[in-house]
Structure formats: C-alpha cells, structure tokens
Design a protein around this motif. Structure first.
Motif, PDB file in Angstrom:
ATOM      1  N   VAL A   1      -6.126  -0.437  -5.897  1.00 46.11           N
ATOM      2  CA  VAL A   1      -6.620   0.053  -5.086  1.00 46.11           C
ATOM      3  C   VAL A   1      -6.232   1.737  -5.923  1.00 46.11           C
ATOM      4  O   VAL A   1      -5.234   2.170  -6.332  1.00 46.11           O
ATOM      5  N   PHE A   2      -7.626   2.590  -6.273  1.00 47.72           N
ATOM      6  CA  PHE A   2      -6.713   4.331  -6.473  1.00 47.72           C
ATOM      7  C   PHE A   2      -6.429   4.907  -5.798  1.00 47.72           C
ATOM      8  O   PHE A   2      -7.614   5.179  -4.394  1.00 47.72           O
ATOM      9  N   ASN A   3      -5.726   4.957  -5.744  1.00 40.10           N
ATOM     10  CA  ASN A   3      -5.116   7.107  -5.059  1.00 40.10           C
ATOM     11  C   ASN A   3      -6.656   8.586  -5.019  1.00 40.10           C
ATOM     12  O   ASN A   3      -6.381   7.612  -6.327  1.00 40.10           O
ATOM     13  N   SER A   4      -6.975   8.132  -4.353  1.00 34.48           N
ATOM     14  CA  SER A   4      -7.958   9.650  -4.634  1.00 34.48           C
ATOM     15  C   SER A   4      -7.897  10.576  -4.016  1.00 34.48           C
ATOM     16  O   SER A   4      -6.629  10.972  -2.498  1.00 34.48           O
ATOM     17  N   PRO A   5      -8.344  12.424  -4.424  1.00 31.69           N
ATOM     18  CA  PRO A   5      -8.381  13.529  -3.180  1.00 31.69           C
ATOM     19  C   PRO A   5      -8.070  12.646  -2.033  1.00 31.69           C
ATOM     20  O   PRO A   5      -8.323  14.172  -0.684  1.00 31.69           O
ATOM     21  N   GLU A   6      -9.125  12.093  -2.134  1.00 32.26           N
ATOM     22  CA  GLU A   6      -9.515  11.977  -0.830  1.00 32.26           C
ATOM     23  C   GLU A   6      -9.428  10.676   0.335  1.00 32.26           C
ATOM     24  O   GLU A   6      -9.514  10.743   1.296  1.00 32.26           O
ATOM     25  N   GLU A   7      -8.593  10.019   0.025  1.00 31.28           N
ATOM     26  CA  GLU A   7      -8.188   8.041   0.419  1.00 31.28           C
ATOM     27  C   GLU A   7      -6.492   8.066  -0.380  1.00 31.28           C
ATOM     28  O   GLU A   7      -6.694   8.515  -1.646  1.00 31.28           O
ATOM     29  N   HIS A   8      -5.737   7.217   0.346  1.00 31.25           N
ATOM     30  CA  HIS A   8      -4.375   7.808   0.057  1.00 31.25           C
ATOM     31  C   HIS A   8      -3.912   6.201   0.220  1.00 31.25           C
ATOM     32  O   HIS A   8      -4.892   5.396   1.439  1.00 31.25           O
ATOM     33  N   ASN A   9      -3.721   4.824  -0.709  1.00 25.53           N
ATOM     34  CA  ASN A   9      -3.824   4.060   0.029  1.00 25.53           C
ATOM     35  C   ASN A   9      -2.410   3.213  -0.034  1.00 25.53           C
ATOM     36  O   ASN A   9      -1.147   3.792  -0.419  1.00 25.53           O
TER      37      ASN A   9
ATOM     38  N   VAL B   1      -0.558   1.143 -14.670  1.00 26.20           N
ATOM     39  CA  VAL B   1      -1.002   3.027 -13.725  1.00 26.20           C
ATOM     40  C   VAL B   1      -1.215   3.375 -15.075  1.00 26.20           C
ATOM     41  O   VAL B   1      -2.198   4.596 -15.504  1.00 26.20           O
ATOM     42  N   ALA B   2      -0.298   4.031 -16.444  1.00 27.17           N
ATOM     43  CA  ALA B   2      -0.437   4.433 -16.991  1.00 27.17           C
ATOM     44  C   ALA B   2      -1.686   4.062 -18.077  1.00 27.17           C
ATOM     45  O   ALA B   2      -2.548   5.531 -18.902  1.00 27.17           O
ATOM     46  N   ARG B   3      -1.665   3.125 -18.074  1.00 21.07           N
ATOM     47  CA  ARG B   3      -3.054   2.758 -19.040  1.00 21.07           C
ATOM     48  C   ARG B   3      -4.267   3.178 -18.515  1.00 21.07           C
ATOM     49  O   ARG B   3      -5.071   3.436 -19.118  1.00 21.07           O
ATOM     50  N   ALA B   4      -4.026   3.228 -16.930  1.00 24.03           N
ATOM     51  CA  ALA B   4      -5.473   2.940 -16.256  1.00 24.03           C
ATOM     52  C   ALA B   4      -5.232   4.635 -16.085  1.00 24.03           C
ATOM     53  O   ALA B   4      -6.705   5.404 -16.465  1.00 24.03           O
TER      54      ALA B   4
ATOM     55  N   ALA C   1      -8.919  -6.633 -11.300  1.00 22.21           N
ATOM     56  CA  ALA C   1      -7.478  -6.456 -11.347  1.00 22.21           C
ATOM     57  C   ALA C   1      -6.818  -7.535 -12.071  1.00 22.21           C
ATOM     58  O   ALA C   1      -6.023  -7.315 -13.200  1.00 22.21           O
ATOM     59  N   THR C   2      -6.822  -8.990 -11.706  1.00 27.27           N
ATOM     60  CA  THR C   2      -6.609 -10.004 -12.321  1.00 27.27           C
ATOM     61  C   THR C   2      -6.877 -10.563 -13.729  1.00 27.27           C
ATOM     62  O   THR C   2      -5.620 -10.143 -14.266  1.00 27.27           O
ATOM     63  N   ALA C   3      -7.541 -10.029 -14.062  1.00 22.96           N
ATOM     64  CA  ALA C   3      -7.614 -10.756 -15.503  1.00 22.96           C
ATOM     65  C   ALA C   3      -7.614  -9.199 -16.447  1.00 22.96           C
ATOM     66  O   ALA C   3      -6.562  -9.622 -17.342  1.00 22.96           O
ATOM     67  N   ALA C   4      -7.511  -8.148 -16.199  1.00 25.83           N
ATOM     68  CA  ALA C   4      -6.864  -6.753 -16.147  1.00 25.83           C
ATOM     69  C   ALA C   4      -5.488  -7.338 -16.652  1.00 25.83           C
ATOM     70  O   ALA C   4      -4.539  -6.468 -17.884  1.00 25.83           O
ATOM     71  N   ILE C   5      -5.123  -7.518 -15.469  1.00 25.56           N
ATOM     72  CA  ILE C   5      -3.311  -7.060 -15.903  1.00 25.56           C
ATOM     73  C   ILE C   5      -2.876  -8.130 -17.083  1.00 25.56           C
ATOM     74  O   ILE C   5      -1.969  -8.170 -17.308  1.00 25.56           O
ATOM     75  N   ALA C   6      -3.502  -9.205 -16.511  1.00 23.46           N
ATOM     76  CA  ALA C   6      -3.692 -10.796 -17.919  1.00 23.46           C
ATOM     77  C   ALA C   6      -3.632  -9.905 -18.874  1.00 23.46           C
ATOM     78  O   ALA C   6      -2.920 -10.795 -19.825  1.00 23.46           O
TER      79      ALA C   6
ATOM     80  N   TRP D   1     -12.059  -1.924 -15.771  1.00 22.19           N
ATOM     81  CA  TRP D   1     -12.049  -3.220 -15.748  1.00 22.19           C
ATOM     82  C   TRP D   1     -11.125  -3.426 -14.543  1.00 22.19           C
ATOM     83  O   TRP D   1     -10.938  -4.451 -13.810  1.00 22.19           O
ATOM     84  N   LEU D   2      -9.908  -2.853 -14.686  1.00 24.39           N
ATOM     85  CA  LEU D   2      -8.905  -2.764 -13.531  1.00 24.39           C
ATOM     86  C   LEU D   2      -9.533  -2.969 -11.693  1.00 24.39           C
ATOM     87  O   LEU D   2      -9.676  -3.640 -11.060  1.00 24.39           O
ATOM     88  N   LYS D   3     -10.982  -1.927 -12.058  1.00 27.58           N
ATOM     89  CA  LYS D   3     -11.163  -2.225 -10.482  1.00 27.58           C
ATOM     90  C   LYS D   3     -12.075  -3.021 -10.266  1.00 27.58           C
ATOM     91  O   LYS D   3     -11.558  -3.785  -8.812  1.00 27.58           O
TER      92      LYS D   3
END
Length: 206
Positions: A98-106, A61-64, A78-83, A73-75
C-alpha cells in the motif's frame, strides 16, 4: 498512557509479554539440558532481526521509488514482485503493498494477534504485538501516530489495514524530497522499519 514508540530513549523490546517470557523460559530449559545450542538460537534471531528483516523491505521500497515498472508490479501483485527480489518465506506468502501519498497515509495493524511480514520486516517489535496498539490503531489511529511523532495534516486520510493469516501488508512510504540524485542503495538506507508499518514519515537526509 505512555508512548508505544521504541526508538531513541525507550527500548520496549526488553519488556517481556507473557508469550515472550514463556519462550525465554523454554529456551533456558532446552539449553540447560543440552538440547539446543544457544549460538544457533542467536544466529536465527540475528538473521530475522537484521539480515532477513527491515533491510529487505527497505530494498523493496527503494526499488519502487526508482523503478516505475516495479512499482506498478508491486501494486498489482506484491507477492510476485517481492519474491522476484528473493524475499520469500514463512509469514510472507501473501503480500499486499500500500502506497502512501499526499492524500492518504497507510497504517498496518493485526487486531487478532500479531501477523507480520517477516521476510521483509524481520521480527515484529514488542509494541506491534501489544493489546494497546492493536486496539487503538483502529479506534484512534491519528492519536497513535502522534505518539510516534507523526503529525499528519487533518485533511490527509488515514487508512488502517488489518493483517490476517492470509494477507500481510507492506507500506511504501513517500519518497523524501531532495533525494532525486540518490541511488537505490542509498535510498534504502533512509527507510525505517516503522515507516513500512506506517508509524514513521521519512525525512530528507541532512
């Protein structure tokens, strides 16, 4: 119905579900017969709860938050980015961020069992595996979030993701305001396990 939240005043991880009780009973028998070393069992549990767990996800998360290229890359994969960060293993073979935003919460749930991304979040909390959470997170996610102390604006959409044996999800929470000058290591310390499931909203440090 009581809260499912296991922070602060409550520790629901101590409430054994039937499967946990069976595992504990089996462990007791195997230790008693001298077939397994309890210290080895403790070491494995510690690895998944602390070292191979939420700390890994917090680093992702902090790197993102601090590296736009990595976030892209994560978007996309994610499998490759995390690996690429070295966080691989069983239960984390096929990841989606999945990325939270002011419009959407996951919010993440596993309605069939308790599929969970161990390499980035460690062992799942007891409430994640409970029938109550698994059913209500889909049916009434806003009410479930309220029980975790998360009150979202009515206009913010809630997207519920159902983990499966093939795909596991990692929520990238919104970066708290007022953290612009913090480095990745400090930012990772702000990230909670629950925020990466979608059951927490991060706040700026005091």
């Amino acid at each position: 119905m009581g809260t499912m939240h296991d922070h602060h005043d409550h520790d629901h991880d101590n409430e054994f579900d039937p499967m946990t009780a069976r595992v504990r009973a089996l462990e007791t028998i195997l230790v008693g017969k001298g077939l397994i070393d309890p210290a080895a069992v403790d070491a494995i549990i510690d690895t998944y709860e602390h070292r191979v767990g939420p700390r890994n996800g917090a680093q992702v998360v902090a790197r993102a938050w601090t590296d736009p290229g990595f976030a892209d890359w994560l978007k996309a994969d994610a499998t490759a980015a995390i690996a690429d960060m070295g966080f691989v293993g069983r239960q984390g073979e096929h990841m989606v961020a999945v990325f939270n935003s002011p419009e959407e919460h996951n919010l993440v749930v596993c309605t069939l069992c308790s599929c969970y991304p161990w390499p980035v979040l460690g062992l799942p909390p007891a409430w994640y595996k409970s029938p109550d959470y698994r059913a209500r997170a889909v049916r009434e996610p806003r009410a479930v979030l309220a029980e975790f102390g998360v009150a979202l604006p009515e206009e913010r959409r809630i997207h519920v993701w159902d983990s499966t044996a093939e795909i596991r999800y990692l929520v990238i929470p919104e970066r708290p305001a007022g953290t612009e000058g913090l480095d990745a290591e400090t930012l990772a310390g702000l990230v909670t396990r629950d925020s990466m499931i979608g059951c927490d909203v991060l706040k700026a440090p005091a």
